[in-house]
Scaffold this active site. Sequence first.
Site, PDB file in Angstrom:
ATOM      1  N   ARG A  41     -20.614  -5.566  -2.056  1.00 10.55           N
ATOM      2  CA  ARG A  41     -21.952  -5.136  -1.612  1.00 10.55           C
ATOM      3  C   ARG A  41     -21.881  -4.555  -0.201  1.00 10.55           C
ATOM      4  O   ARG A  41     -22.158  -5.237   0.782  1.00 10.55           O
ATOM      5  CB  ARG A  41     -22.922  -6.295  -1.724  1.00 10.55           C
ATOM      6  CG  ARG A  41     -23.026  -6.787  -3.177  1.00 10.55           C
ATOM      7  CD  ARG A  41     -24.177  -7.730  -3.375  1.00 10.55           C
ATOM      8  NE  ARG A  41     -24.193  -8.242  -4.740  1.00 10.55           N
ATOM      9  CZ  ARG A  41     -25.272  -8.283  -5.512  1.00 10.55           C
ATOM     10  NH1 ARG A  41     -26.432  -7.812  -5.056  1.00 10.55           N
ATOM     11  NH2 ARG A  41     -25.205  -8.769  -6.729  1.00 10.55           N
ATOM     12  N   LYS A  43       0.888  -1.166   0.000  1.00  8.07           N
ATOM     13  CA  LYS A  43       0.000   0.000   0.000  1.00  8.07           C
ATOM     14  C   LYS A  43       0.923   1.212   0.000  1.00  8.07           C
ATOM     15  O   LYS A  43       1.423   1.618   1.053  1.00  8.07           O
ATOM     16  CB  LYS A  43      -0.932   0.008   1.216  1.00  8.07           C
ATOM     17  CG  LYS A  43      -2.010   1.095   1.121  1.00  8.07           C
ATOM     18  CD  LYS A  43      -2.997   0.991   2.274  1.00  8.07           C
ATOM     19  CE  LYS A  43      -4.049   2.103   2.205  1.00  8.07           C
ATOM     20  NZ  LYS A  43      -5.071   1.869   1.158  1.00  8.07           N
TER      21      LYS A  43
END
Length: 228
Positions: free
Chosen positions: A175, A38
């Site tokens: 979701r 990252k």
Amino acid sequence: MTAGIFVAGTDTGVGKTHVATALLRGLGRDGVRAAAMKPVAAGLDPGAAVQADVAALAAAAGIDAPLADVCPYVFAAPIAPHVAAAREGVAIDLGRIAAAYGRLAARAEAVVVEGAGGVLVPLGPATDMLDIPARLGLPVLLVVGIRLGCLNHALLSALAISSRGLRLAGWVANRIDPAMAEADASVEALDRRLSAPRWADLGWSGGAGAAPPFLAGARRLLAASGPG
């Protein structure tokens, strides 16, 4: 040659780390030695030695690596990277990120690189998040948080990726809003409109702290993504 993928998001809070750790876990199950990265992280909890997303990525990776390579730039404030960097008197250097990536690639068969925020989040006066995969030569995996507004965010993000000459290798439906009406219709609309295949459709996981899933067929998906 070490395989690599850049995990981008349509916005902050759409589950990039959730997807990146799922991909790392899937690669591990497929026998691939995968490193995590990252390049820029913002938001260090008080008293914490490692930023939360970086810790999750490192735990899911298949190899140990120096944290300075896993995350070359970490800022305390949970704000936009260019603002956090300016506040700390730091310039985010793409060369430093590329050097760290090279060291990780030398250790691993694959490197999963997670972005921060959305695809055009600024890193400095003239750079943004998409400059990272461009510099590293990586294809992009787009994480779409399935919630109201996701169609516009996803299509604009894909347009930005394409306009920069980068390849959208795939996308993941995450979701994040279990109460969203007609979520299936939104996923189907993106299936029709995005030029890349959907790698996964991740259901509601219970929010922060839920155990990360694993992405089935990760080796095959990464191999098919090819270079950027």
